[in-house]
Write a protein that holds these residues in place. Sequence first.
Motif, PDB file in Angstrom:
ATOM      1  N   UNK A  52       0.968  -1.230   0.040  1.00  0.00           N
ATOM      2  CA  UNK A  52       0.099   0.058  -0.068  1.00  0.00           C
ATOM      3  C   UNK A  52       0.923   1.147  -0.109  1.00  0.00           C
ATOM      4  N   UNK A  53       0.527   2.324  -0.791  1.00  0.00           N
ATOM      5  CA  UNK A  53       1.224   3.396  -0.833  1.00  0.00           C
ATOM      6  C   UNK A  53       1.339   4.160   0.666  1.00  0.00           C
ATOM      7  N   UNK A  54       2.232   4.995   0.924  1.00  0.00           N
ATOM      8  CA  UNK A  54       2.299   5.535   2.187  1.00  0.00           C
ATOM      9  C   UNK A  54       1.039   6.502   2.317  1.00  0.00           C
ATOM     10  N   UNK A  55       0.638   7.076   1.268  1.00  0.00           N
ATOM     11  CA  UNK A  55      -0.656   8.104   1.305  1.00  0.00           C
ATOM     12  C   UNK A  55      -1.798   7.270   1.610  1.00  0.00           C
ATOM     13  N   UNK A  56      -1.885   5.750   1.366  1.00  0.00           N
ATOM     14  CA  UNK A  56      -3.022   4.982   1.405  1.00  0.00           C
ATOM     15  C   UNK A  56      -3.979   5.134   0.201  1.00  0.00           C
ATOM     16  N   UNK A  57      -3.388   5.586  -0.908  1.00  0.00           N
ATOM     17  CA  UNK A  57      -4.313   5.987  -1.961  1.00  0.00           C
ATOM     18  C   UNK A  57      -4.232   4.743  -3.047  1.00  0.00           C
ATOM     19  N   UNK A  58      -3.170   4.223  -3.222  1.00  0.00           N
ATOM     20  CA  UNK A  58      -3.245   3.108  -4.043  1.00  0.00           C
ATOM     21  C   UNK A  58      -2.569   1.697  -3.556  1.00  0.00           C
ATOM     22  N   UNK A  59      -2.693   0.691  -4.237  1.00  0.00           N
ATOM     23  CA  UNK A  59      -2.419  -0.801  -3.618  1.00  0.00           C
ATOM     24  C   UNK A  59      -1.728  -1.203  -4.943  1.00  0.00           C
ATOM     25  N   UNK A  60      -0.285  -1.726  -4.777  1.00  0.00           N
ATOM     26  CA  UNK A  60       0.303  -2.183  -5.809  1.00  0.00           C
ATOM     27  C   UNK A  60       0.370  -3.538  -5.725  1.00  0.00           C
ATOM     28  N   UNK A  61       0.017  -4.328  -6.759  1.00  0.00           N
ATOM     29  CA  UNK A  61      -0.175  -5.762  -6.739  1.00  0.00           C
ATOM     30  C   UNK A  61       1.055  -6.160  -8.098  1.00  0.00           C
ATOM     31  N   UNK A  62       1.880  -7.002  -7.478  1.00  0.00           N
ATOM     32  CA  UNK A  62       3.117  -7.608  -7.955  1.00  0.00           C
ATOM     33  C   UNK A  62       2.765  -8.923  -8.684  1.00  0.00           C
ATOM     34  N   UNK A  63       2.689  -8.741 -10.150  1.00  0.00           N
ATOM     35  CA  UNK A  63       2.374 -10.162 -10.775  1.00  0.00           C
ATOM     36  C   UNK A  63       2.985 -10.480 -11.802  1.00  0.00           C
ATOM     37  N   UNK A  64       2.571 -11.299 -12.750  1.00  0.00           N
ATOM     38  CA  UNK A  64       3.661 -12.077 -13.927  1.00  0.00           C
ATOM     39  C   UNK A  64       3.076 -11.395 -15.063  1.00  0.00           C
ATOM     40  N   UNK A  65       3.893 -10.541 -15.808  1.00  0.00           N
ATOM     41  CA  UNK A  65       5.359  -9.811 -15.314  1.00  0.00           C
ATOM     42  C   UNK A  65       5.329  -8.512 -15.098  1.00  0.00           C
ATOM     43  N   UNK A  66       3.912  -8.057 -14.870  1.00  0.00           N
ATOM     44  CA  UNK A  66       3.911  -6.522 -14.557  1.00  0.00           C
ATOM     45  C   UNK A  66       3.432  -6.206 -12.821  1.00  0.00           C
ATOM     46  N   UNK A  67       3.345  -4.945 -12.521  1.00  0.00           N
ATOM     47  CA  UNK A  67       2.835  -4.391 -11.464  1.00  0.00           C
ATOM     48  C   UNK A  67       1.582  -3.439 -11.825  1.00  0.00           C
ATOM     49  N   UNK A  68       0.515  -3.875 -11.092  1.00  0.00           N
ATOM     50  CA  UNK A  68      -0.736  -3.067 -11.298  1.00  0.00           C
ATOM     51  C   UNK A  68      -0.913  -2.138 -10.176  1.00  0.00           C
ATOM     52  N   UNK A  69      -1.246  -0.917 -10.308  1.00  0.00           N
ATOM     53  CA  UNK A  69      -1.665  -0.163  -9.107  1.00  0.00           C
ATOM     54  C   UNK A  69      -3.199   0.053  -9.054  1.00  0.00           C
ATOM     55  N   UNK A  70      -3.688  -0.013  -8.142  1.00  0.00           N
ATOM     56  CA  UNK A  70      -5.137  -0.037  -8.099  1.00  0.00           C
ATOM     57  C   UNK A  70      -5.742   1.131  -6.720  1.00  0.00           C
ATOM     58  N   UNK A  71      -6.650   1.668  -7.075  1.00  0.00           N
ATOM     59  CA  UNK A  71      -7.335   2.592  -6.414  1.00  0.00           C
ATOM     60  C   UNK A  71      -7.825   2.141  -5.169  1.00  0.00           C
ATOM     61  N   UNK A  72      -7.387   2.618  -3.848  1.00  0.00           N
ATOM     62  CA  UNK A  72      -7.885   2.085  -2.628  1.00  0.00           C
ATOM     63  C   UNK A  72      -9.169   2.583  -2.421  1.00  0.00           C
ATOM     64  N   UNK A  73      -9.574   3.942  -2.691  1.00  0.00           N
ATOM     65  CA  UNK A  73     -10.486   4.604  -2.255  1.00  0.00           C
ATOM     66  C   UNK A  73     -11.943   4.511  -3.050  1.00  0.00           C
ATOM     67  N   UNK A  74     -11.929   3.748  -4.238  1.00  0.00           N
ATOM     68  CA  UNK A  74     -12.932   3.491  -4.948  1.00  0.00           C
ATOM     69  C   UNK A  74     -13.351   2.130  -5.367  1.00  0.00           C
ATOM     70  N   UNK A  75     -14.386   1.835  -6.041  1.00  0.00           N
ATOM     71  CA  UNK A  75     -14.571   0.403  -6.495  1.00  0.00           C
ATOM     72  C   UNK A  75     -14.234   0.014  -7.849  1.00  0.00           C
ATOM     73  N   UNK A  76     -13.171   1.005  -8.429  1.00  0.00           N
ATOM     74  CA  UNK A  76     -12.995   0.814  -9.912  1.00  0.00           C
ATOM     75  C   UNK A  76     -12.280  -0.414  -9.648  1.00  0.00           C
ATOM     76  N   UNK A  77     -12.765  -1.532 -10.618  1.00  0.00           N
ATOM     77  CA  UNK A  77     -12.123  -2.972 -10.793  1.00  0.00           C
ATOM     78  C   UNK A  77     -10.699  -2.853 -11.498  1.00  0.00           C
ATOM     79  N   UNK A  78     -10.729  -1.585 -12.185  1.00  0.00           N
ATOM     80  CA  UNK A  78      -9.397  -1.535 -13.338  1.00  0.00           C
ATOM     81  C   UNK A  78      -8.385  -1.066 -12.786  1.00  0.00           C
ATOM     82  N   UNK A  79      -7.033  -1.305 -12.786  1.00  0.00           N
ATOM     83  CA  UNK A  79      -5.752  -0.505 -12.474  1.00  0.00           C
ATOM     84  C   UNK A  79      -5.804   0.758 -12.926  1.00  0.00           C
ATOM     85  N   UNK A  80      -5.108   1.722 -12.228  1.00  0.00           N
ATOM     86  CA  UNK A  80      -5.099   2.946 -12.785  1.00  0.00           C
ATOM     87  C   UNK A  80      -3.911   3.143 -13.363  1.00  0.00           C
ATOM     88  N   UNK A  81      -2.909   2.218 -13.028  1.00  0.00           N
ATOM     89  CA  UNK A  81      -1.862   2.229 -13.643  1.00  0.00           C
ATOM     90  C   UNK A  81      -1.101   0.721 -14.007  1.00  0.00           C
TER      91      UNK A  81
END
Length: 326
Positions: A52-81
């Motif tokens: 989780x980012x220090x500001x609690x806004x995003x969750x990083x998920x390390x996968x194969x072979x990418x890293x996805x960044x999800x919004x913590x504070x919405x229900x957006x199912x898609x990665x923001x980056x």
Amino acid sequence: MSTQEDVKMSQQPSVILATASYDHTIRFWEAKSGRCYRTIQCPDSQVNRLEITPDKRFLAAAGNPHIRLFDVNTNNPQPVMSYESHTNNVMAVGFQCDGNWMYSGSEDGTVKIWDLRAPGCQREYESRAAVNTVVLHPNQTELISGDQNGNIRVWDLTANSCSCELVPEVDTAVRSLTVMWDGSLVVAANNHGTCYVWRLLRGTQTMTEFAPLHKLQAHKGSYILKCLLSPEFCEPHRYLATASSDHTVKIWNVDGFTLEKTLVGHNRWVWDCVFSVDGAYLITASSDTTARLWNMSTGEDIRVYQGHHKATICCALHDGAEPSAS
């Protein structure tokens, strides 16, 4: 916001707890009630590590072979980056203390640095073996990596080079690394159930020197899958948690490395663990599909998080205050 509200917010920071599983989902949980309130589907990859980012806004998920960044504070199912340039499983991910950049380590043998304000990967370091673990020194200027061949390397971000190499046990994979919050100790856990502990000394140069302190047979004949030193607000107590394939988590007193407690409750491998900000609680993730919340003073599990359908392999917790804006 009023001063009263300010105080209230600092006393009751929001708690973000997330787990990921081989069932290709990430789940967010209410820590106290155990209720899952959000599920993210990850159909194209398992998730190996969450942060989780220090500001609690995003969750990083390390996968194969990418890293996805999800919004913590919405229900957006898609990665923001999505961060793409690793070519194999990403096994380690973390953030610099201000959240300006992210680091990662992968089975492709590289350690990478990503500026979150710019596209692409800014730096890459070659470990020449599958990287299992990467931690950021509290000085924010050195990354320490551990790989499948048993190498520990310090990457000096100022000099942009490898400043130190150690091999505690030849051909024995370093599975997990952890650094004490004040930079005084580093612990490496390996596939033989052993923890190596070093004092970190500042050399005559700026680089860190490793002084051997202790060799701990923590889980004989089993893998240690995660080792973790307790956080700053746990002081004056200092603990080392070791999560193992023997289904237990052991809590060691760093003063002498005596065994304080064995946390028993999971019935499969325990892959990951994370302390609460004050060190009073520990969250664990296991192949038995559950995550658990443990009371550190009693050693009892006080909450079981059930919902995943396959092994739960990583967990992330942020129950502290966000860093104040500078």
